[in-house]
Design a protein around this motif. Structure first.
Motif, PDB file in Angstrom:
ATOM      1  N   ALA A  69       5.792  25.461  11.915  1.00 30.23           N
ATOM      2  CA  ALA A  69       5.290  26.652  11.223  1.00 30.23           C
ATOM      3  C   ALA A  69       3.794  26.491  10.944  1.00 30.23           C
ATOM      4  O   ALA A  69       3.297  25.367  10.765  1.00 30.23           O
ATOM      5  CB  ALA A  69       6.025  26.861   9.906  1.00 30.23           C
ATOM      6  N   THR A  70       3.089  27.586  10.917  1.00 28.37           N
ATOM      7  CA  THR A  70       1.719  27.591  10.417  1.00 28.37           C
ATOM      8  C   THR A  70       1.829  27.821   8.922  1.00 28.37           C
ATOM      9  O   THR A  70       2.422  28.814   8.485  1.00 28.37           O
ATOM     10  CB  THR A  70       0.882  28.707  11.068  1.00 28.37           C
ATOM     11  N   VAL A  71       1.300  26.893   8.141  1.00 29.10           N
ATOM     12  CA  VAL A  71       1.386  26.980   6.688  1.00 29.10           C
ATOM     13  C   VAL A  71      -0.006  27.263   6.133  1.00 29.10           C
ATOM     14  O   VAL A  71      -0.953  26.538   6.449  1.00 29.10           O
ATOM     15  CB  VAL A  71       1.947  25.680   6.075  1.00 29.10           C
ATOM     16  N   ILE A  72      -0.098  28.320   5.347  1.00 32.94           N
ATOM     17  CA  ILE A  72      -1.356  28.587   4.660  1.00 32.94           C
ATOM     18  C   ILE A  72      -1.169  28.279   3.179  1.00 32.94           C
ATOM     19  O   ILE A  72      -0.116  28.539   2.607  1.00 32.94           O
ATOM     20  CB  ILE A  72      -1.863  30.041   4.878  1.00 32.94           C
ATOM     21  N   LEU A  73      -2.209  27.674   2.615  1.00 33.33           N
ATOM     22  CA  LEU A  73      -2.203  27.306   1.204  1.00 33.33           C
ATOM     23  C   LEU A  73      -3.322  28.046   0.492  1.00 33.33           C
ATOM     24  O   LEU A  73      -4.345  28.382   1.109  1.00 33.33           O
ATOM     25  CB  LEU A  73      -2.396  25.799   1.049  1.00 33.33           C
ATOM     26  N   PRO A  74      -3.175  28.277  -0.804  1.00 35.19           N
ATOM     27  CA  PRO A  74      -4.193  29.032  -1.531  1.00 35.19           C
ATOM     28  C   PRO A  74      -5.454  28.224  -1.803  1.00 35.19           C
ATOM     29  O   PRO A  74      -5.416  26.999  -1.947  1.00 35.19           O
ATOM     30  CB  PRO A  74      -3.491  29.390  -2.842  1.00 35.19           C
ATOM     31  N   VAL A  75      -6.543  28.961  -1.867  1.00 32.17           N
ATOM     32  CA  VAL A  75      -7.834  28.440  -2.299  1.00 32.17           C
ATOM     33  C   VAL A  75      -8.253  29.328  -3.462  1.00 32.17           C
ATOM     34  O   VAL A  75      -8.448  30.533  -3.292  1.00 32.17           O
ATOM     35  CB  VAL A  75      -8.874  28.497  -1.161  1.00 32.17           C
ATOM     36  N   LEU A  76      -8.336  28.752  -4.644  1.00 32.05           N
ATOM     37  CA  LEU A  76      -8.657  29.533  -5.843  1.00 32.05           C
ATOM     38  C   LEU A  76     -10.119  29.950  -5.823  1.00 32.05           C
ATOM     39  O   LEU A  76     -11.018  29.115  -5.789  1.00 32.05           O
ATOM     40  CB  LEU A  76      -8.346  28.717  -7.098  1.00 32.05           C
ATOM     41  N   ARG A  77     -10.343  31.253  -5.850  1.00 31.04           N
ATOM     42  CA  ARG A  77     -11.702  31.798  -5.838  1.00 31.04           C
ATOM     43  C   ARG A  77     -12.270  31.839  -7.257  1.00 31.04           C
ATOM     44  O   ARG A  77     -11.542  31.692  -8.231  1.00 31.04           O
ATOM     45  CB  ARG A  77     -11.682  33.224  -5.248  1.00 31.04           C
ATOM     46  N   ASP A  78     -13.567  32.074  -7.348  1.00 28.47           N
ATOM     47  CA  ASP A  78     -14.228  32.145  -8.650  1.00 28.47           C
ATOM     48  C   ASP A  78     -13.696  33.280  -9.518  1.00 28.47           C
ATOM     49  O   ASP A  78     -13.740  33.202 -10.743  1.00 28.47           O
ATOM     50  CB  ASP A  78     -15.743  32.297  -8.479  1.00 28.47           C
ATOM     51  N   ASP A  79     -13.177  34.353  -8.889  1.00 28.63           N
ATOM     52  CA  ASP A  79     -12.618  35.472  -9.652  1.00 28.63           C
ATOM     53  C   ASP A  79     -11.120  35.284  -9.931  1.00 28.63           C
ATOM     54  O   ASP A  79     -10.444  36.202 -10.365  1.00 28.63           O
ATOM     55  CB  ASP A  79     -12.870  36.797  -8.926  1.00 28.63           C
ATOM     56  N   ASP A  80     -10.594  34.090  -9.650  1.00 26.84           N
ATOM     57  CA  ASP A  80      -9.195  33.710  -9.841  1.00 26.84           C
ATOM     58  C   ASP A  80      -8.228  34.391  -8.882  1.00 26.84           C
ATOM     59  O   ASP A  80      -7.017  34.283  -9.042  1.00 26.84           O
ATOM     60  CB  ASP A  80      -8.728  33.899 -11.290  1.00 26.84           C
ATOM     61  N   ASP A  81      -8.752  35.087  -7.879  1.00 28.14           N
ATOM     62  CA  ASP A  81      -7.889  35.589  -6.817  1.00 28.14           C
ATOM     63  C   ASP A  81      -7.659  34.435  -5.847  1.00 28.14           C
ATOM     64  O   ASP A  81      -8.317  33.394  -5.939  1.00 28.14           O
ATOM     65  CB  ASP A  81      -8.543  36.782  -6.104  1.00 28.14           C
ATOM     66  N   LEU A  82      -6.732  34.612  -4.917  1.00 34.21           N
ATOM     67  CA  LEU A  82      -6.400  33.549  -3.979  1.00 34.21           C
ATOM     68  C   LEU A  82      -6.850  33.883  -2.573  1.00 34.21           C
ATOM     69  O   LEU A  82      -6.428  34.886  -1.997  1.00 34.21           O
ATOM     70  CB  LEU A  82      -4.886  33.294  -3.978  1.00 34.21           C
ATOM     71  N   ASP A  83      -7.707  33.042  -2.033  1.00 33.87           N
ATOM     72  CA  ASP A  83      -8.046  33.050  -0.620  1.00 33.87           C
ATOM     73  C   ASP A  83      -6.997  32.152   0.033  1.00 33.87           C
ATOM     74  O   ASP A  83      -6.216  31.499  -0.661  1.00 33.87           O
ATOM     75  CB  ASP A  83      -9.464  32.482  -0.431  1.00 33.87           C
ATOM     76  N   TRP A  84      -6.965  32.072   1.352  1.00 34.22           N
ATOM     77  CA  TRP A  84      -5.960  31.271   2.048  1.00 34.22           C
ATOM     78  C   TRP A  84      -6.611  30.515   3.195  1.00 34.22           C
ATOM     79  O   TRP A  84      -7.528  31.009   3.833  1.00 34.22           O
ATOM     80  CB  TRP A  84      -4.829  32.164   2.564  1.00 34.22           C
ATOM     81  N   ALA A  85      -6.099  29.316   3.451  1.00 35.51           N
ATOM     82  CA  ALA A  85      -6.571  28.508   4.567  1.00 35.51           C
ATOM     83  C   ALA A  85      -5.386  27.739   5.140  1.00 35.51           C
ATOM     84  O   ALA A  85      -4.397  27.474   4.446  1.00 35.51           O
ATOM     85  CB  ALA A  85      -7.670  27.551   4.115  1.00 35.51           C
ATOM     86  N   VAL A  86      -5.489  27.363   6.404  1.00 36.12           N
ATOM     87  CA  VAL A  86      -4.395  26.699   7.101  1.00 36.12           C
ATOM     88  C   VAL A  86      -4.336  25.217   6.741  1.00 36.12           C
ATOM     89  O   VAL A  86      -5.351  24.521   6.731  1.00 36.12           O
ATOM     90  CB  VAL A  86      -4.555  26.870   8.626  1.00 36.12           C
ATOM     91  N   TYR A  87      -3.123  24.770   6.458  1.00 34.93           N
ATOM     92  CA  TYR A  87      -2.827  23.346   6.264  1.00 34.93           C
ATOM     93  C   TYR A  87      -2.613  22.735   7.640  1.00 34.93           C
ATOM     94  O   TYR A  87      -1.828  23.245   8.436  1.00 34.93           O
ATOM     95  CB  TYR A  87      -1.552  23.222   5.419  1.00 34.93           C
ATOM     96  N   ASP A  88      -3.303  21.653   7.919  1.00 36.48           N
ATOM     97  CA  ASP A  88      -3.160  20.992   9.216  1.00 36.48           C
ATOM     98  C   ASP A  88      -2.938  19.500   9.017  1.00 36.48           C
ATOM     99  O   ASP A  88      -3.582  18.666   9.654  1.00 36.48           O
ATOM    100  CB  ASP A  88      -4.390  21.260  10.081  1.00 36.48           C
TER     101      ASP A  88
END
Length: 193
Positions: A69-88
């Motif tokens: 599976a391609t797994v994306i994990l959250p990246v906490l932004r300065d505004d507390d919203d969640l960006d996403w990036a791939v776990y490898d």
């Protein structure tokens, strides 16, 4: 019971569980999830890297990734919203805001979660009748869940005793479809479109 008091009660209960019991519970939850066909078939999975006394996801993330599976994990932004990036793999994480481990891969944007076939989120509790989850209070995951389609399985990971008959809710609180516990997965109220 209000949210602050319930959070405090659950966090204290989690802290009182011996580390080996928390680990065993997390392993059982992971194995139960990995047995589900809808988990096995999900090509893109949004998950999170657990911290503290949360049900551990490190082994789950690794197993999902190793199973293709391609797994994306959250990246906490300065505004507390969640960006996403791939776990490898385990070597592709680095400390982010508040020391949270985040993937070092290219950020995919807050809308990347829209393409996930499965979304696994943290929770302190879930209401068994409405599916409303109790989070830590920042609203990050409610914003993320608002971007998820109504037919995508959304799963909160819990310990036994955290699937409750009543969780305080506010208009911005969004439900999940399933609660995954060490002794099985429970379908809670379906999400509305």
């Amino acid at each position: 019971m209000d949210k602050l008091k319930l959070r405090s009660t659950i966090e204290a209960a989690r802290a009182s569980i011996p580390a080996d019991e928390r680990h065993a519970a997390s392993v059982r939850t992971r194995e139960t999830l990995l047995e589900q066909p809808w988990v096995q078939m999900a090509g893109l999975i949004a998950c999170y890297w657990s911290i503290g006394t949360e049900p551990a996801t490190h082994g789950l993330v690794f197993a999902l990734w190793k199973h293709g599976a391609t797994v994306i994990l959250p990246v906490l932004r300065d505004d507390d919203d969640l960006d996403w990036a791939v776990y490898d793999g385990p070597d592709t994480l680095a400390p982010g805001r508040f020391g949270l481990m985040e993937p070092v891969d290219t950020r995919r944007g807050v809308d990347a979660i829209r393409t996930a076939a499965l979304v696994i989120v943290p929770a302190l509790a879930v209401d068994r009748f409405t599916g409303v989850r109790l989070g830590r209070g920042g609203g990050s995951y409610d914003r993320a869940l608002a971007r998820v389609g109504p037919n995508v399985p959304t799963v909160a990971l819990l310990y036994e005793g955290e699937l409750l008959e009543g969780v305080p809710a506010e208009p911005h609180d969004l439900p999940v479809r399933y609660a995954a516990l060490p002794d099985g997965i429970t379908a809670v109220a379906p999400r509305s479109a």
